[in-house]
Design a protein around this motif. Structure first.
Motif, PDB file in Angstrom:
ATOM      1  N   TRP A  20      38.142  41.396  45.529  1.00  0.00           N
ATOM      2  CA  TRP A  20      38.958  41.257  46.731  1.00  0.00           C
ATOM      3  C   TRP A  20      39.350  39.800  46.890  1.00  0.00           C
ATOM      4  N   ASP A  21      40.662  39.551  46.982  1.00  0.00           N
ATOM      5  CA  ASP A  21      41.155  38.201  47.202  1.00  0.00           C
ATOM      6  C   ASP A  21      41.216  37.985  48.711  1.00  0.00           C
ATOM      7  N   THR A  22      40.289  37.203  49.240  1.00  0.00           N
ATOM      8  CA  THR A  22      40.191  37.034  50.690  1.00  0.00           C
ATOM      9  C   THR A  22      41.357  36.239  51.267  1.00  0.00           C
ATOM     10  N   GLY A  23      42.024  35.446  50.420  1.00  0.00           N
ATOM     11  CA  GLY A  23      43.181  34.703  50.891  1.00  0.00           C
ATOM     12  C   GLY A  23      44.428  35.566  50.940  1.00  0.00           C
ATOM     13  N   ALA A  24      44.714  36.255  49.833  1.00  0.00           N
ATOM     14  CA  ALA A  24      45.916  37.087  49.750  1.00  0.00           C
ATOM     15  C   ALA A  24      45.749  38.422  50.446  1.00  0.00           C
ATOM     16  N   MET A  25      44.509  38.820  50.730  1.00  0.00           N
ATOM     17  CA  MET A  25      44.184  40.078  51.412  1.00  0.00           C
ATOM     18  C   MET A  25      44.618  41.297  50.608  1.00  0.00           C
ATOM     19  N   VAL A  26      44.336  41.261  49.315  1.00  0.00           N
ATOM     20  CA  VAL A  26      44.629  42.379  48.424  1.00  0.00           C
ATOM     21  C   VAL A  26      43.514  42.496  47.384  1.00  0.00           C
ATOM     22  N   PRO A  27      43.330  43.709  46.830  1.00  0.00           N
ATOM     23  CA  PRO A  27      42.353  43.880  45.770  1.00  0.00           C
ATOM     24  C   PRO A  27      42.970  43.593  44.406  1.00  0.00           C
ATOM     25  N   TYR A  28      42.115  43.447  43.412  1.00  0.00           N
ATOM     26  CA  TYR A  28      42.575  43.407  42.027  1.00  0.00           C
ATOM     27  C   TYR A  28      41.431  43.838  41.126  1.00  0.00           C
ATOM     28  N   LEU A  29      41.780  44.211  39.918  1.00  0.00           N
ATOM     29  CA  LEU A  29      40.807  44.595  38.903  1.00  0.00           C
ATOM     30  C   LEU A  29      40.810  43.563  37.787  1.00  0.00           C
ATOM     31  N   THR A  30      39.645  43.251  37.285  1.00  0.00           N
ATOM     32  CA  THR A  30      39.539  42.307  36.186  1.00  0.00           C
ATOM     33  C   THR A  30      38.684  42.902  35.072  1.00  0.00           C
ATOM     34  N   PHE A  31      39.132  42.719  33.843  1.00  0.00           N
ATOM     35  CA  PHE A  31      38.447  43.275  32.682  1.00  0.00           C
ATOM     36  C   PHE A  31      38.309  42.196  31.613  1.00  0.00           C
ATOM     37  N   ALA A  32      37.114  42.098  31.040  1.00  0.00           N
ATOM     38  CA  ALA A  32      36.873  41.108  29.987  1.00  0.00           C
ATOM     39  C   ALA A  32      37.594  41.473  28.700  1.00  0.00           C
ATOM     40  N   ALA A  33      37.803  42.766  28.490  1.00  0.00           N
ATOM     41  CA  ALA A  33      38.511  43.251  27.299  1.00  0.00           C
ATOM     42  C   ALA A  33      39.620  44.181  27.749  1.00  0.00           C
ATOM     43  N   PRO A  34      40.702  44.308  26.983  1.00  0.00           N
ATOM     44  CA  PRO A  34      41.809  45.181  27.372  1.00  0.00           C
ATOM     45  C   PRO A  34      41.327  46.592  27.686  1.00  0.00           C
ATOM     46  N   ARG A  35      41.875  47.150  28.759  1.00  0.00           N
ATOM     47  CA  ARG A  35      41.427  48.474  29.204  1.00  0.00           C
ATOM     48  C   ARG A  35      42.621  49.394  29.374  1.00  0.00           C
ATOM     49  N   GLY A  36      42.404  50.672  28.991  1.00  0.00           N
ATOM     50  CA  GLY A  36      43.389  51.699  29.221  1.00  0.00           C
ATOM     51  C   GLY A  36      44.582  51.626  28.284  1.00  0.00           C
ATOM     52  N   PRO A  37      45.498  52.580  28.392  1.00  0.00           N
ATOM     53  CA  PRO A  37      46.656  52.633  27.502  1.00  0.00           C
ATOM     54  C   PRO A  37      47.589  51.442  27.657  1.00  0.00           C
ATOM     55  N   ASP A  38      47.502  50.740  28.790  1.00  0.00           N
ATOM     56  CA  ASP A  38      48.366  49.585  29.014  1.00  0.00           C
ATOM     57  C   ASP A  38      47.690  48.268  28.675  1.00  0.00           C
TER      58      ASP A  38
END
Length: 419
Positions: A342-360
């Motif tokens: 959760w970005d407390t400044g921008a007030m939005v969530p995000y996902l972070t992955f150490a390695a590429p994830r999913g078909p995209d």
């Protein structure tokens, strides 16, 4: 609104462009700093004035057909339903309790005053979908709006609305409204370019005269914090529209001079290389003369997937590319408790992955969830804003969820803004 990826959704220094989300794979354009050539000049409509006041969902009009949209008091949640994504959301599954208006997208102008009613389906299914959506909206006590235009339609829209074809175009739109029983018209003119404002104003004025009492809305692109444009033309347009809403989603991209940033940040972080935020747009639009009760902000039911090396906001882009991912796919493929931040400044969530994830192959994925939509609804209410628009409701529907939990994003937004 976009039909595919946002090729010009939030350019670094193109200050006022459209930014609506959908799926697709076009790469964003690369631009450099310092160009404000697309800022829109002042323009006056042909014979426009302003009188009479509107109520929560429609305007009364004066003798000249022009309404005073600034008098509206009740907030809207206007959700776009895209015909080309009809398979993602059955009409019977729309969560009417969470919205006030459905905008049916898109009716395409042909450049000479005509309209394509196929809604990206065909000559039979498109009109049937339109009728079904209007009937369902009215059965639920809600409004249905015909959205005309969309991304890539600028030239044919401008030609249709020009002096040579405007009378035919207005008559055709009026027939569309009458044939389907629409409560209003959304002029999705993308992108609004220098010199367009006078034509838009004349079109709006003529539509007001032809369709008195009909809802009239205009989505506009977000501004760039590094190069704020001349928005004075909005003071001329504001009395002609019930709502003027910023398409504040898909606000970031792999553009020259940028760092990674969010799709729909509520608050700008003040960093030169991430010049996007809903708050700076609201400040600028209000200062330009758009009344708070006429102004709307946007929420996108999709996210921006960055590839390696980006894993978080405000990082160097390197060779990262960006693709849209709809919320239903984010939920099914990408969302895990350990990945969500959760970005407390921008007030939005995000996902972070150490390695590429999913078909995209995502390593950083910015998106909306119930928490961020609750924040946006609360922000809009605190500022006395007139609307939050959603692009597009089809992408937030979760068919596999239990009944009553299939429209979580709409539920969160509606709860925050309407109740």
């Amino acid at each position: 609104m976009r039909l595919v990826q946002h090729p010009l959704a939030c350019l670094f220094l193109v200050p006022l462009l459209t930014a609506c989300g959908s799926t697709g794979g076009d790469s964003p354009a690369t631009v450099d700093a310092g160009d404000d050539s697309t800022a829109i000049a002042d323009a006056a409509p042909e014979g426009a004035g302003a009188d009479a006041a509107d109520d929560a969902t429609s305007n009364d009009t004066g003798a000249d057909g022009v309404s005073d949209a600034s008098a509206s008091s009740a907030a809207w949640v206007m959700a776009y339903y895209a015909g080309y994504d009809a398979s993602k959301l059955p009409v019977a599954e729309i969560d009417w309790a969470a919205i006030t208006h459905v905008a049916v997208a898109f009716y395409l102008p042909d450049g000479s005053g005509g309209l394509d009613e196929s809604l990206f389906l065909d000559a039979t299914r498109g009109p049937q979908l339109g009728h079904d959506l209007v009937a369902a909206a009215h059965a639920a006590g809600k409004k249905a709006v015909a959205s005309i235009g969309g991304a890539g339609e600028h030239d044919v829209f401008a030609s249709s609305a020009g002096s040579a074809n405007r009378a035919t175009f207005v008559a055709r739109i009026a027939k569309l409204v009458g044939d389907y029983g629409y409560d209003g018209v959304d002029l999705d003119w993308e992108p609004i370019q220098t010199g367009d404002a006078a034509t838009i104003a004349s079109l709006a004025h003529d539509l007001r005269a032809a369709l008195p009492g009909t809802v009239l809305t205009l989505p506009v692109g977000q501004i760039n914090a590094n190069s704020p444009p001349d928005l004075s033309y909005l003071a001329t347009l504001a009395p002609l529209f019930d709502r003027i809403s910023v398409m504040s989603y898909g606000m970031s991209g792999a553009y020259a001079g940028w760092k990674s940033w969010h799709s729909s940040p509520l608050t700008w972080n003040g960093v030169h290389a991430t010049p996007a935020g809903i708050d700076i747009n609201v400040t600028a639009m209000l200062a330009a003369g758009v009344p708070a009760a006429t102004l709307g902000i946007g929420a996108g039911f999709y996210g921006l997937c960055y590839t390696t090396p980006v894993t978080a906001p405000v990082q160097d882009l390197g060779a990262s590319t960006i693709k849209d991912v709809i919320y239903a796919d984010i939920l099914a493929t990408y969302l895990t408790p350990s990945a969500r931040q959760w970005d407390t400044g921008a007030m939005v969530p995000y996902l972070t992955f150490a390695a590429p994830r999913g078909p995209d192959a995502c390593t950083f994925l910015s998106y909306e969830d119930e928490q961020s939509l609750g924040a946006k609804g609360a922000y809009a209410k605190s500022k006395g804003l007139g609307a939050v628009i959603v692009w597009q409701m089809n992408q937030g529907y979760i068919a596999s969820a239990p009944a009553g939990q299939r429209n979580k994003l709409l539920d969160a937004l509606g709860a925050a803004l309407l109740h």
